[in-house]
Design a protein around this motif. Structure first.
Motif, short mmCIF file in Angstrom:
data_model
loop_
_atom_site.label_atom_id
_atom_site.label_comp_id
_atom_site.label_asym_id
_atom_site.label_seq_id
_atom_site.Cartn_x
_atom_site.Cartn_y
_atom_site.Cartn_z
N ILE A 132 89.79 -82.75 16.52
CA ILE A 132 90.31 -83.84 15.68
C ILE A 132 91.70 -84.26 16.14
O ILE A 132 92.00 -85.45 16.24
N ILE A 133 92.55 -83.29 16.46
CA ILE A 133 93.88 -83.62 16.98
C ILE A 133 93.75 -84.41 18.28
O ILE A 133 94.45 -85.41 18.49
N ALA A 134 92.84 -83.98 19.15
CA ALA A 134 92.63 -84.69 20.41
C ALA A 134 92.18 -86.12 20.17
O ALA A 134 92.56 -87.04 20.91
N MET A 135 91.38 -86.34 19.14
CA MET A 135 90.94 -87.70 18.81
C MET A 135 92.13 -88.59 18.43
O MET A 135 92.19 -89.76 18.80
N TYR A 136 93.06 -88.03 17.66
CA TYR A 136 94.27 -88.77 17.32
C TYR A 136 95.03 -89.17 18.59
O TYR A 136 95.47 -90.31 18.74
N VAL A 137 95.18 -88.20 19.49
CA VAL A 137 95.92 -88.47 20.72
C VAL A 137 95.22 -89.53 21.56
O VAL A 137 95.85 -90.47 22.05
N VAL A 138 93.92 -89.39 21.71
CA VAL A 138 93.14 -90.32 22.54
C VAL A 138 93.16 -91.73 21.96
O VAL A 138 93.17 -92.72 22.70
N SER A 139 93.19 -91.86 20.65
CA SER A 139 93.19 -93.20 20.04
C SER A 139 94.39 -94.02 20.49
O SER A 139 94.31 -95.25 20.60
N ASP A 140 95.52 -93.35 20.73
CA ASP A 140 96.77 -94.02 21.12
C ASP A 140 97.21 -95.03 20.06
O ASP A 140 97.97 -95.96 20.35
N ALA A 141 96.73 -94.88 18.82
CA ALA A 141 97.13 -95.77 17.73
C ALA A 141 98.60 -95.55 17.39
O ALA A 141 99.14 -94.46 17.57
N LYS A 142 99.24 -96.59 16.90
CA LYS A 142 100.65 -96.52 16.58
C LYS A 142 100.92 -95.81 15.25
O LYS A 142 101.99 -95.25 15.04
N TYR A 143 99.94 -95.86 14.33
CA TYR A 143 100.12 -95.31 12.99
C TYR A 143 99.06 -94.25 12.75
O TYR A 143 97.87 -94.55 12.68
N LEU A 144 99.49 -93.00 12.63
CA LEU A 144 98.58 -91.87 12.53
C LEU A 144 98.76 -91.16 11.19
O LEU A 144 99.89 -90.88 10.77
N GLU A 163 104.77 -79.84 19.15
CA GLU A 163 105.36 -80.31 20.40
C GLU A 163 104.79 -81.68 20.76
O GLU A 163 105.51 -82.59 21.18
N GLN A 164 103.49 -81.82 20.58
CA GLN A 164 102.85 -83.10 20.90
C GLN A 164 103.25 -84.19 19.91
O GLN A 164 103.51 -85.33 20.30
N LEU A 165 103.32 -83.85 18.62
CA LEU A 165 103.72 -84.84 17.64
C LEU A 165 105.14 -85.33 17.90
O LEU A 165 105.44 -86.53 17.77
N SER A 166 106.03 -84.42 18.29
CA SER A 166 107.40 -84.81 18.61
C SER A 166 107.43 -85.78 19.77
O SER A 166 108.16 -86.79 19.74
N LYS A 167 106.64 -85.52 20.79
CA LYS A 167 106.56 -86.42 21.93
C LYS A 167 106.02 -87.78 21.52
O LYS A 167 106.51 -88.83 21.95
N MET A 168 105.02 -87.77 20.65
CA MET A 168 104.37 -89.02 20.23
C MET A 168 105.32 -89.92 19.45
O MET A 168 105.30 -91.14 19.60
N VAL A 169 106.16 -89.32 18.60
CA VAL A 169 107.07 -90.15 17.81
C VAL A 169 108.31 -90.55 18.61
O VAL A 169 108.79 -91.69 18.49
N LYS A 170 108.83 -89.64 19.43
CA LYS A 170 110.08 -89.92 20.12
C LYS A 170 109.89 -90.68 21.43
O LYS A 170 110.69 -91.55 21.76
N GLU A 171 108.85 -90.35 22.18
CA GLU A 171 108.64 -90.99 23.48
C GLU A 171 107.64 -92.15 23.42
O GLU A 171 107.82 -93.15 24.13
N GLU A 172 106.62 -92.02 22.58
CA GLU A 172 105.61 -93.07 22.49
C GLU A 172 105.84 -93.97 21.28
O GLU A 172 105.08 -94.92 21.06
N HIS A 173 106.86 -93.67 20.51
CA HIS A 173 107.31 -94.51 19.40
C HIS A 173 106.21 -94.77 18.37
O HIS A 173 105.95 -95.91 17.98
N LYS A 174 105.56 -93.71 17.94
CA LYS A 174 104.53 -93.82 16.92
C LYS A 174 105.09 -93.43 15.55
O LYS A 174 106.15 -92.81 15.46
#
Length: 209
Positions: A132-144, A163-174
């Motif tokens: 399920i977490i991988a599905m969130y990552v793969v979606s690349d949606a802005k709002y999770l 660690e991945q959530l931190s990267k997603m919000v700080k680097e991918e701006h989600k």
């Protein structure tokens, strides 16, 4: 941004009364609530799965009904079809959300290569949760929107998740909202935490409830 204005939610009982808040990209928000307080109803309402009594919910100024591919929400592992494989789900999400994410990288990060082609009926709870977490990552949606996303994870997987959530919000701006029954489980990881009690949603910054 996700704008919630004067939102009131009523299920069997009032859940939220005239709640207003602006959720910005680049932040991780936590939602803490006891069983039955209404956090899942809140997620379903925010993502357009349930109607609400009063107020408005907008993403970048548009109604959520017009912004479905901007969001990703998968409530729990019981939603998974046991006869499909994890790879089936990742392929579907990548195609439906028109995502540029490389499946192999996500599969490797979550150590799923040994079982990703197996039917989900053979998965443990932890394996399902990593999928399920991988599905969130793969979606690349802005709002999770992640409801009890740490459930079933061991300590190593939990650390990798944050660690991945931190990267997603700080680097991918989600923008990500995660929920938990226990504030100790998420409070130190979030930029802001919300508590849902007695039909009043309260938002506190710097991880302090």
């Amino acid at each position: 941004m996700l704008e919630v204005n004067n939102l009131s939610i009523v299920s069997r009982k009032p859940i939220i009364n005239e709640f207003s808040y602006q959720f910005d990209l680049g932040y991780l928000y936590g939602l803490v609530a006891i069983n039955g307080a209404g956090k899942t109803t809140f997620f379903r309402t925010i993502t357009g799965l349930l109607p609400f009594k009063k107020g408005e919910i907008k993403i970048k100024g548009k109604a959520v009904s017009q912004s479905k591919k901007e969001m990703f929400y998968f409530e729990l592992s019981e939603w998974l079809d046991k006869n499909l494989s994890g790879k089936d789900y990742l392929n579907f999400v990548k195609k439906a959300w028109k995502s540029p994410k490389e499946l192999a990288e996500v599969i490797d990060y979550w150590d799923m290569r040994e079982y990703i082609h197996l039917p989900i009926k053979k998965y443990s709870l932890g394996m399902k949760q990593r999928l399920i977490i991988a599905m969130y990552v793969v979606s690349d949606a802005k709002y999770l929107f992640m409801d009890e996303i740490t459930s079933g994870l061991d300590e190593v997987s939990r650390r990798k998740l944050f660690e991945q959530l931190s990267k997603m919000v700080k680097e991918e701006h989600k923008m990500i909202i995660i929920s938990s029954h226990y504030k100790e489980d998420i409070i130190s990881e979030c930029d802001y935490c919300m508590s849902l009690e007695s039909t009043v949603m309260e938002v506190h910054s710097n991880g302090i409830l």
